[in-house]
Scaffold this motif. Structure first.
Motif, PDB file in Angstrom:
ATOM      1  N   THR A  58       0.933  -1.048   0.155  1.00 26.37           N
ATOM      2  CA  THR A  58       0.036  -0.040  -0.030  1.00 26.37           C
ATOM      3  C   THR A  58       0.850   1.061   0.019  1.00 26.37           C
ATOM      4  O   THR A  58       0.672   2.336  -0.720  1.00 26.37           O
ATOM      5  CB  THR A  58      -0.908   0.002   1.303  1.00 26.37           C
ATOM      6  N   LEU A  59       1.913   1.423   0.901  1.00 26.64           N
ATOM      7  CA  LEU A  59       2.817   2.485   0.763  1.00 26.64           C
ATOM      8  C   LEU A  59       3.495   2.728  -0.507  1.00 26.64           C
ATOM      9  O   LEU A  59       3.464   3.777  -0.967  1.00 26.64           O
ATOM     10  CB  LEU A  59       3.827   2.254   1.789  1.00 26.64           C
ATOM     11  N   GLU A  60       3.767   1.693  -1.102  1.00 21.37           N
ATOM     12  CA  GLU A  60       4.439   1.636  -2.624  1.00 21.37           C
ATOM     13  C   GLU A  60       3.423   2.364  -3.603  1.00 21.37           C
ATOM     14  O   GLU A  60       3.740   3.033  -4.551  1.00 21.37           O
ATOM     15  CB  GLU A  60       5.142   0.385  -3.080  1.00 21.37           C
ATOM     16  N   HIS A  61       2.244   1.865  -3.398  1.00 20.38           N
ATOM     17  CA  HIS A  61       1.046   2.136  -4.320  1.00 20.38           C
ATOM     18  C   HIS A  61       0.936   3.738  -4.194  1.00 20.38           C
ATOM     19  O   HIS A  61       0.554   4.216  -5.296  1.00 20.38           O
ATOM     20  CB  HIS A  61       0.012   1.245  -3.900  1.00 20.38           C
ATOM     21  N   TRP A  62       1.051   4.146  -3.146  1.00 20.68           N
ATOM     22  CA  TRP A  62       0.812   5.696  -3.070  1.00 20.68           C
ATOM     23  C   TRP A  62       2.081   6.445  -3.006  1.00 20.68           C
ATOM     24  O   TRP A  62       2.027   7.500  -2.529  1.00 20.68           O
ATOM     25  CB  TRP A  62       0.001   5.879  -1.612  1.00 20.68           C
ATOM     26  N   ASN A  63       3.041   5.976  -3.335  1.00 22.12           N
ATOM     27  CA  ASN A  63       4.324   6.411  -3.812  1.00 22.12           C
ATOM     28  C   ASN A  63       4.826   7.005  -2.398  1.00 22.12           C
ATOM     29  O   ASN A  63       5.424   8.147  -2.359  1.00 22.12           O
ATOM     30  CB  ASN A  63       4.065   7.612  -4.674  1.00 22.12           C
ATOM     31  N   TYR A  64       4.818   6.645  -1.185  1.00 18.70           N
ATOM     32  CA  TYR A  64       5.485   6.901  -0.050  1.00 18.70           C
ATOM     33  C   TYR A  64       7.102   6.823  -0.113  1.00 18.70           C
ATOM     34  O   TYR A  64       7.213   5.643  -0.315  1.00 18.70           O
ATOM     35  CB  TYR A  64       4.745   6.479   1.143  1.00 18.70           C
ATOM     36  N   THR A  65       7.746   7.640   0.346  1.00 17.97           N
ATOM     37  CA  THR A  65       9.072   7.401   0.650  1.00 17.97           C
ATOM     38  C   THR A  65       9.696   7.634   2.101  1.00 17.97           C
ATOM     39  O   THR A  65       9.098   8.624   2.437  1.00 17.97           O
ATOM     40  CB  THR A  65       9.941   8.342  -0.335  1.00 17.97           C
ATOM     41  N   TYR A  66      10.634   6.731   2.346  1.00 22.08           N
ATOM     42  CA  TYR A  66      11.066   7.036   3.555  1.00 22.08           C
ATOM     43  C   TYR A  66      12.490   7.728   3.788  1.00 22.08           C
ATOM     44  O   TYR A  66      13.363   7.369   2.871  1.00 22.08           O
ATOM     45  CB  TYR A  66      11.385   5.757   4.227  1.00 22.08           C
ATOM     46  N   TYR A  67      12.646   8.766   4.545  1.00 17.74           N
ATOM     47  CA  TYR A  67      13.680   9.480   4.623  1.00 17.74           C
ATOM     48  C   TYR A  67      14.494   9.417   6.027  1.00 17.74           C
ATOM     49  O   TYR A  67      13.966   8.961   6.994  1.00 17.74           O
ATOM     50  CB  TYR A  67      13.408  11.294   4.557  1.00 17.74           C
ATOM     51  N   SER A  68      15.795   9.860   5.805  1.00 17.94           N
ATOM     52  CA  SER A  68      16.608   9.429   6.966  1.00 17.94           C
ATOM     53  C   SER A  68      16.323  10.362   8.330  1.00 17.94           C
ATOM     54  O   SER A  68      16.900   9.806   9.333  1.00 17.94           O
ATOM     55  CB  SER A  68      18.048   9.694   6.710  1.00 17.94           C
ATOM     56  N   ASN A  69      15.651  11.369   8.079  1.00 22.82           N
ATOM     57  CA  ASN A  69      15.229  12.239   9.276  1.00 22.82           C
ATOM     58  C   ASN A  69      14.134  11.752   9.863  1.00 22.82           C
ATOM     59  O   ASN A  69      13.215  12.355  10.764  1.00 22.82           O
ATOM     60  CB  ASN A  69      15.010  13.701   8.556  1.00 22.82           C
ATOM     61  N   GLY A  70      13.588  10.575   9.792  1.00 25.08           N
ATOM     62  CA  GLY A  70      12.371   9.910  10.236  1.00 25.08           C
ATOM     63  C   GLY A  70      11.164  10.310   9.638  1.00 25.08           C
ATOM     64  O   GLY A  70      10.125  10.130  10.528  1.00 25.08           O
ATOM     65  N   THR A  71      10.902  10.468   8.291  1.00 25.71           N
ATOM     66  CA  THR A  71       9.570  11.173   7.956  1.00 25.71           C
ATOM     67  C   THR A  71       9.131  10.263   6.802  1.00 25.71           C
ATOM     68  O   THR A  71      10.144   9.796   6.113  1.00 25.71           O
ATOM     69  CB  THR A  71       9.792  12.694   7.495  1.00 25.71           C
ATOM     70  N   LEU A  72       7.949  10.156   6.597  1.00 29.28           N
ATOM     71  CA  LEU A  72       7.426   9.486   5.425  1.00 29.28           C
ATOM     72  C   LEU A  72       6.560  10.237   4.697  1.00 29.28           C
ATOM     73  O   LEU A  72       5.779  11.099   5.056  1.00 29.28           O
ATOM     74  CB  LEU A  72       6.672   8.108   6.095  1.00 29.28           C
ATOM     75  N   SER A  73       6.750  10.426   3.354  1.00 28.01           N
ATOM     76  CA  SER A  73       6.151  11.450   2.337  1.00 28.01           C
ATOM     77  C   SER A  73       5.853  10.724   1.060  1.00 28.01           C
ATOM     78  O   SER A  73       6.754  10.050   0.549  1.00 28.01           O
ATOM     79  CB  SER A  73       6.889  12.772   2.242  1.00 28.01           C
ATOM     80  N   ASN A  74       4.916  11.382   0.471  1.00 30.74           N
ATOM     81  CA  ASN A  74       4.533  11.020  -0.908  1.00 30.74           C
ATOM     82  C   ASN A  74       4.500  12.346  -1.884  1.00 30.74           C
ATOM     83  O   ASN A  74       3.930  12.327  -2.725  1.00 30.74           O
ATOM     84  CB  ASN A  74       3.471  10.215  -1.310  1.00 30.74           C
ATOM     85  N   ASN A  75       5.512  13.430  -1.301  1.00 30.33           N
ATOM     86  CA  ASN A  75       5.203  14.670  -1.906  1.00 30.33           C
ATOM     87  C   ASN A  75       3.907  15.589  -1.856  1.00 30.33           C
ATOM     88  O   ASN A  75       3.832  16.556  -2.583  1.00 30.33           O
ATOM     89  CB  ASN A  75       5.770  14.491  -3.447  1.00 30.33           C
ATOM     90  N   SER A  76       3.184  14.857  -1.133  1.00 35.86           N
ATOM     91  CA  SER A  76       1.894  15.648  -1.092  1.00 35.86           C
ATOM     92  C   SER A  76       1.718  15.473   0.467  1.00 35.86           C
ATOM     93  O   SER A  76       0.966  16.537   0.754  1.00 35.86           O
ATOM     94  CB  SER A  76       0.750  14.911  -1.945  1.00 35.86           C
ATOM     95  N   ARG A  77       1.701  14.480   1.252  1.00 35.23           N
ATOM     96  CA  ARG A  77       1.664  14.399   2.771  1.00 35.23           C
ATOM     97  C   ARG A  77       2.916  13.721   3.221  1.00 35.23           C
ATOM     98  O   ARG A  77       3.732  13.353   2.560  1.00 35.23           O
ATOM     99  CB  ARG A  77       0.527  13.389   2.823  1.00 35.23           C
ATOM    100  N   CYS A  78       3.110  14.338   4.448  1.00 36.39           N
ATOM    101  CA  CYS A  78       4.171  13.992   5.226  1.00 36.39           C
ATOM    102  C   CYS A  78       3.851  13.681   6.537  1.00 36.39           C
ATOM    103  O   CYS A  78       3.188  14.254   7.297  1.00 36.39           O
ATOM    104  CB  CYS A  78       5.117  15.248   5.180  1.00 36.39           C
TER     105      CYS A  78
END
Length: 567
Positions: free
Chosen positions: A35-55
């Motif tokens: 589901t995360l990959e389907h909605w283009n969520y990306t995991y960053y080293s600062n501990g945030t999860l974002s799909n360039n629309s939501r964080c």
């Protein structure tokens, strides 16, 4: 609206491993990786999860509790939340905000003191002219409080967002307000010097000379450049300030815009405004302070004529303008930089304005209200004039000793009226004096210098029968009711006093004529045919008399004019 963001991370991280290939774990909670990959969520080293629309934050205790198949998180914390502890920048901002709040309260006190009126308003010196410096001081304090309190959340936001925009926006308003504050203080100081010159002599300065024209156009020139700074800096998109979520984003968007041409041109406008302040101070000293001869004496007189507060506030305003000019070229010390140099930002960015506020407050409490100062100058001038004229004023206890403080306004007016002659007018008092001198022969005095007295021994009177009594010394008085005739007698009496030896005096001339007409003589000749009479001596001489007898003229035949003597 889709937001494209790059977060403060050197690299992207892969999702943490879970129970299987379609499972991932954040803060001990499992989520569906598909589901995360389907909605283009990306995991960053600062501990945030974002799909360039939501964080969203993924570390404890802010990790999401559940992920729905449509890509929605349950009980998740957004990245733009104040979840981190207050940093050094926040603590220093709180301290500066508290001091600015004290400065705001003291400024309002000074405004109440110096803005109050004790003299009528004048068109040449409007009351708002001396209040503007305090209005701008309140504006600076208000903008500083907003900027410093939002400055606290710059460190608390896990991802750079709105607080740094608000802080930077109101800091630029602080710069403009501080420059306007210093300008109004210098301009009004010159106006106050002019008012002290004009108060004793309103015509000491012309209203159409070069001095007045410079003072008229100089505020327009100053505010033109100040508002140019405002329009170059403020009305724009400020989203570039929050583009500091990664070094790449900072270099690509934040730094080029913050050091762009608009910020450089705005700083240049403030430089011109600062030089205008210096010129205004020099103009006021030149016209309203004593002039000296020689280069050394003029320089020394100029330094001595500058008030102490301007020695402090004008350089501080110049330091603030210099800081804005510096950050328009150098990003390192900029107030818009996330994680900037805190000592430079507060000491150089907020310090000058704060010091200027307290210098103004110290001046406000130390100096008197201008109307009261003007009244004191008027009293000093009045005392000086009284000493030159030899007038000595009675002490304050004089009225209490005499009991004047117990009198009402009606009693005071009655007392003043009695001192100048009571209830009767000036003419009535002259009449009483004249009658008193006429009735009292012991008051008769004639020194032969200017006027005779009012004694009646030299003025013959006529009795009611129309016969002159030349031997009577009783004053001739009018006992009738005609006000006009009464006034005529008064005028005649005064004329006799002013012109005692004039042969054309009315009373004497009337008495002489009546006495002459009343003398015994032959009966008048009467012309029966023509219906008129004349004296025998007048007929013999061919002269006409003044008879108005027309008894027989009605029945007599018409007169025939023989010559001009018969007309």
């Amino acid at each position: 609206m889709v937001r494209f963001e790059i977060f403060d991370a050197r690299e992207l991280l892969s999702f943490p491993g879970g129970d299987n290939s379609t499972d991932t774990v954040f803060g001990g909670i499992h989520f569906n990786l598909t589901t995360l990959e389907h909605w283009n969520y990306t995991y960053y080293s600062n501990g945030t999860l974002s799909n360039n629309s939501r964080c969203y934050l993924t570390y404890e205790p802010y990790q999401p509790k559940l992920l729905i198949s449509n890509g929605t998180f349950i009980n998740a914390t957004k990245c733009y939340s104040a979840v981190d502890p207050i940093g050094v920048r926040g603590y220093v901002g709180i301290g500066f905000a508290a001091v600015y709040a004290i400065g705001l309260m003291l400024t309002l006190t000074a405004l109440a003191k110096h803005g109050r009126l004790y003299l009528p308003k004048e068109k040449r010196f409007y009351p708002i002219g001396r209040r503007w410096q305090w209005y701008w001081a309140c504006f600076v304090c208000a903008c500083a409080l907003i900027s410093l309190f939002t400055n606290i959340d710059i460190d608390r936001y896990h991802v750079v967002e709105l607080p740094i925009i608000v802080t930077s926006f109101f800091w630029f308003l602080i710069c403009q307000g501080t420059i306007a504050l210093v300008w109004e203080s210098v301009r009004h100081w010159g106006s106050w010097q002019e008012r002290q010159f004009i108060d004793p002599n309103p015509f000491v300065y012309r209203t159409d000379d070069r001095r007045s024209k410079v003072e008229f156009y100089l505020p327009l020139w100053f505010y033109f450049w100040t508002w140019m700074n405002f329009f170059l800096v403020v009305p724009r998109s400020w989203s570039f300030v929050e583009m500091q979520r990664s070094p790449e984003q900072t270099l690509a968007k934040a730094i080029p815009t913050a050091t762009g041409a608009r910020f450089k041109a705005g700083a240049f406008c403030l430089v011109i405004a600062w030089f205008t302040i210096v010129f205004s101070l020099r103009h006021s000293i030149y016209h309203y302070k004593p002039r000296n001869r020689g280069v050394f004496n003029r320089t020394l007189g100029l330094v001595r004529a500058i008030p102490l507060r301007f020695v402090l506030t004008i350089p501080l305003a110049g330091a603030l303008v210099a800081y804005q000019t510096l950050i328009s070229f150098n990003w390192t010390f900029s107030v818009m930089r996330y994680g900037g140099v805190v000592p430079v930002i507060f000491a150089w960015g907020y310090g000058p304005s704060l010091l200027i506020i307290f210098v103004q407050v110290a001046y406000g409490f130390a100096s008197p209200n201008e109307d009261k100062a003007l009244l004191a100058q008027r009293r000093q001038r009045g005392d000086l004039i009284d000493r030159e004229l030899g007038i000595v004023k009675k002490p304050a206890w004089w009225k209490r000793v005499r009991g004047d403080h117990l009198l009402s306004m009606r009693d005071k007016i009655s007392k003043n009226v009695n001192e100048v002659g009571g209830k009767r007018g000036l003419r009535a008092r002259f009449e009483d004096e004249a009658e008193r001198e006429q009735g009292d022969p012991t008051t008769t005095r004639n020194d032969g210098i200017e006027m005779n007295n009012m004694s009646q021994k030299n003025n013959p009177r006529v009795d009611r029968a129309g016969v002159a009594n030349l031997n009577s010394t009783e004053p001739r008085r009018y006992d009738g009711k005609s006000e006009r005739r009464h006034n005529e007698r008064i005028v005649e009496s005064f004329a006799g006093v002013l012109f005692p030896n004039n042969p054309s005096h009315a009373d004497a001339e009337r008495a002489r004529r009546i006495a002459e007409i009343s003398q015994d003589g032959p009966p008048p000749y009467r012309d029966e045919e023509r219906g008129r009479s004349s004296r025998q001596d007048g007929a013999n001489n061919g002269q006409r008399n003044g008879s108005a007898d027309t008894t027989n003229s009605i029945a007599a035949p018409p007169q025939q004019v023989r010559s001009m003597l018969d007309v």
